[in-house]
Motif scaffolding. Sequence first.
Motif, PDB file in Angstrom:
ATOM      1  N   MET A  53       1.992   6.266 -17.135  1.00 36.60           N
ATOM      2  CA  MET A  53       2.639   4.947 -17.189  1.00 36.60           C
ATOM      3  C   MET A  53       3.596   4.769 -16.013  1.00 36.60           C
ATOM      4  N   ARG A  54       4.367   5.790 -15.694  1.00 30.20           N
ATOM      5  CA  ARG A  54       5.292   5.696 -14.556  1.00 30.20           C
ATOM      6  C   ARG A  54       4.529   5.491 -13.255  1.00 30.20           C
ATOM      7  N   THR A  55       3.412   6.213 -13.108  1.00 25.76           N
ATOM      8  CA  THR A  55       2.591   6.051 -11.909  1.00 25.76           C
ATOM      9  C   THR A  55       2.039   4.639 -11.838  1.00 25.76           C
ATOM     10  N   PHE A  56       1.551   4.121 -12.970  1.00 26.26           N
ATOM     11  CA  PHE A  56       1.022   2.757 -13.009  1.00 26.26           C
ATOM     12  C   PHE A  56       2.095   1.743 -12.642  1.00 26.26           C
ATOM     13  N   PHE A  60       2.002  -0.738  -9.556  1.00 23.12           N
ATOM     14  CA  PHE A  60       2.054  -2.173  -9.816  1.00 23.12           C
ATOM     15  C   PHE A  60       3.198  -2.830  -9.047  1.00 23.12           C
ATOM     16  N   ARG A  61       4.352  -2.181  -9.032  1.00 22.39           N
ATOM     17  CA  ARG A  61       5.497  -2.719  -8.274  1.00 22.39           C
ATOM     18  C   ARG A  61       5.181  -2.781  -6.785  1.00 22.39           C
ATOM     19  N   ALA A  62       4.557  -1.723  -6.275  1.00 19.30           N
ATOM     20  CA  ALA A  62       4.199  -1.713  -4.852  1.00 19.30           C
ATOM     21  C   ALA A  62       3.210  -2.826  -4.554  1.00 19.30           C
ATOM     22  N   PHE A  63       2.215  -3.005  -5.429  1.00 25.39           N
ATOM     23  CA  PHE A  63       1.223  -4.057  -5.238  1.00 25.39           C
ATOM     24  C   PHE A  63       1.873  -5.436  -5.262  1.00 25.39           C
TER      25      PHE A  63
END
Length: 87
Positions: A53-56, A60-63
Amino acid sequence: MGQQNDRGTIKWTSLMLPEHVEMVKEIYKEQNKVDKPLLDEQQIQDHTFLLEMRTFVRCFRAFTNVLLNFIKSFLTVRKSVLLRTGI
């Protein structure tokens, strides 16, 4: 009277053989050693889920940051084109 400056084990190392100094360091390291906890299957799954979840969320924030920067630059270019053409 002045306050004494305690130098810990430094004051004794000159009186000790190098082998003894090494042994004292090893004993100190063993005393402060922390064992790894044993995890059951459920705890491993929970930790794995949290990491995923942290990786996602980071991806997502970077995207979204890249997307927002693209939209901002697109709007800036569009605005400058509209100002030049007078539309």
